[in-house]
Design a protein around this motif. Structure first.
Motif, short mmCIF file in Angstrom:
data_model
loop_
_atom_site.label_atom_id
_atom_site.label_comp_id
_atom_site.label_asym_id
_atom_site.label_seq_id
_atom_site.Cartn_x
_atom_site.Cartn_y
_atom_site.Cartn_z
N LEU A 220 0.85 -1.18 0.00
CA LEU A 220 0.00 0.00 0.00
C LEU A 220 0.89 1.23 0.00
O LEU A 220 1.79 1.37 0.84
CB LEU A 220 -0.90 0.01 1.23
N GLY A 221 0.65 2.11 -0.96
CA GLY A 221 1.41 3.34 -1.05
C GLY A 221 0.48 4.50 -1.31
O GLY A 221 -0.70 4.31 -1.65
N CYS A 222 1.00 5.70 -1.16
CA CYS A 222 0.17 6.87 -1.41
C CYS A 222 0.94 7.92 -2.18
O CYS A 222 2.17 7.89 -2.25
CB CYS A 222 -0.37 7.46 -0.10
N ARG A 223 0.20 8.83 -2.77
CA ARG A 223 0.77 9.94 -3.53
C ARG A 223 -0.10 11.17 -3.29
O ARG A 223 -1.32 11.07 -3.27
CB ARG A 223 0.80 9.59 -5.01
N CYS A 224 0.56 12.30 -3.09
CA CYS A 224 -0.17 13.56 -2.93
C CYS A 224 -0.29 14.24 -4.28
O CYS A 224 0.70 14.37 -4.99
CB CYS A 224 0.55 14.48 -1.95
N THR A 225 -1.49 14.66 -4.62
CA THR A 225 -1.72 15.39 -5.86
C THR A 225 -1.39 16.86 -5.63
O THR A 225 -1.30 17.32 -4.48
CB THR A 225 -3.19 15.25 -6.32
N PRO A 226 -1.23 17.62 -6.72
CA PRO A 226 -0.99 19.07 -6.55
C PRO A 226 -2.13 19.77 -5.79
O PRO A 226 -1.91 20.81 -5.19
CB PRO A 226 -0.91 19.59 -7.99
N GLN A 227 -3.32 19.19 -5.81
CA GLN A 227 -4.46 19.76 -5.08
C GLN A 227 -4.48 19.30 -3.61
O GLN A 227 -5.45 19.51 -2.91
CB GLN A 227 -5.78 19.35 -5.75
N LYS A 228 -3.40 18.69 -3.16
CA LYS A 228 -3.26 18.22 -1.78
C LYS A 228 -4.21 17.08 -1.43
O LYS A 228 -4.54 16.87 -0.27
CB LYS A 228 -3.41 19.36 -0.77
N GLU A 229 -4.67 16.35 -2.43
CA GLU A 229 -5.47 15.16 -2.18
C GLU A 229 -4.52 13.96 -2.10
O GLU A 229 -3.52 13.92 -2.79
CB GLU A 229 -6.47 14.95 -3.31
N ILE A 230 -4.88 12.99 -1.31
CA ILE A 230 -4.06 11.78 -1.20
C ILE A 230 -4.69 10.69 -2.05
O ILE A 230 -5.88 10.38 -1.90
CB ILE A 230 -3.94 11.32 0.27
N GLN A 231 -3.90 10.13 -2.94
CA GLN A 231 -4.32 8.98 -3.75
C GLN A 231 -3.62 7.75 -3.19
O GLN A 231 -2.43 7.77 -2.93
CB GLN A 231 -3.92 9.17 -5.21
N TRP A 232 -4.37 6.68 -3.03
CA TRP A 232 -3.82 5.44 -2.50
C TRP A 232 -3.61 4.44 -3.63
O TRP A 232 -4.43 4.34 -4.54
CB TRP A 232 -4.77 4.85 -1.44
#
Length: 186
Positions: free
Chosen positions: A138-150
């Motif tokens: 399980l990993g995550c990434r922050c979008t430029p809009q500060k949303e977290i995508q898993w």
């Protein structure tokens, strides 16, 4: 058996909380904000080795001739899974997955920039009663809009063996190619 982990002088945050651990013949310990994996001997209850994930990542970057620099912050250990008698899977805060060979304690393979941060590595079976085991990462990434995508990925537990076999196969092919070139020149 109770272990006491005294303050250490190898540069990790000594008073940090343990964030991840794995147990086999040795105890593998990762601490908060640290790029180190401490390896403790269960019999002697002493620290026997420290794996520096930041150094492993720097070595990989030199091999790949990448210009960007990795620092200790992106190499901080976030998750670990010990694959018995095979490999230690290490997920970092920079989104890397390091596959560490247990006997040599050197990287088998480093998967760079998998995501922004690895959060968890767990084993499971694909189907009930199946012998096919996988690791879920399980990993995550922050979008430029500060949303977290898993992100959830499944890795075959035979992957460390396949990488090592492929490496050996490539070495044999290279030796045969060199011999063939020598025969052509003669």
């Amino acid at each position: 058996m109770c272990f006491y982990f005294p303050r250490l002088s190898h540069g990790s945050l000594n008073d940090s909380n343990i964030t991840s651990f794995a147990v086999d013949k040795y105890i593998y310990v990762a601490k908060k904000y640290s790029p180190y994996v401490e390896i403790w001997d269960k019999k002697t209850e002493k620290l026997c080795e420290v794996l520096d994930c930041a150094q492993f990542l720097k070595e990989e970057i030199v091999k790949q001739r990448k210009l960007k620099k990795e620092d200790a912050y992106t190499a901080r250990v976030k998750a670990m899974f010990l694959q018995r008698n095979t490999a230690l899977w290490v997920g970092t805060g920079g989104g890397h997955i390091l596959l560490i060979d247990l006997p040599t304690r050197r990287p088998i393979r480093i998967m760079s920039s998998f995501c922004d941060s690895i959060r968890c590595i767990v084993p499971t079976q694909l189907d009930k009663g199946s012998v096919k085991n996988v690791l879920l990462v399980l990993g995550c990434r922050c979008t430029p809009q500060k949303e977290i995508q898993w992100f959830l990925s499944a890795w075959d537990t035979n992957f460390p063996h396949e990488v090592q076999n492929l490496r050996k196969h490539n070495e044999i092919r290279q030796e045969l190619a060199e011999k063939a070139r020598g025969l052509v020149l003669d």
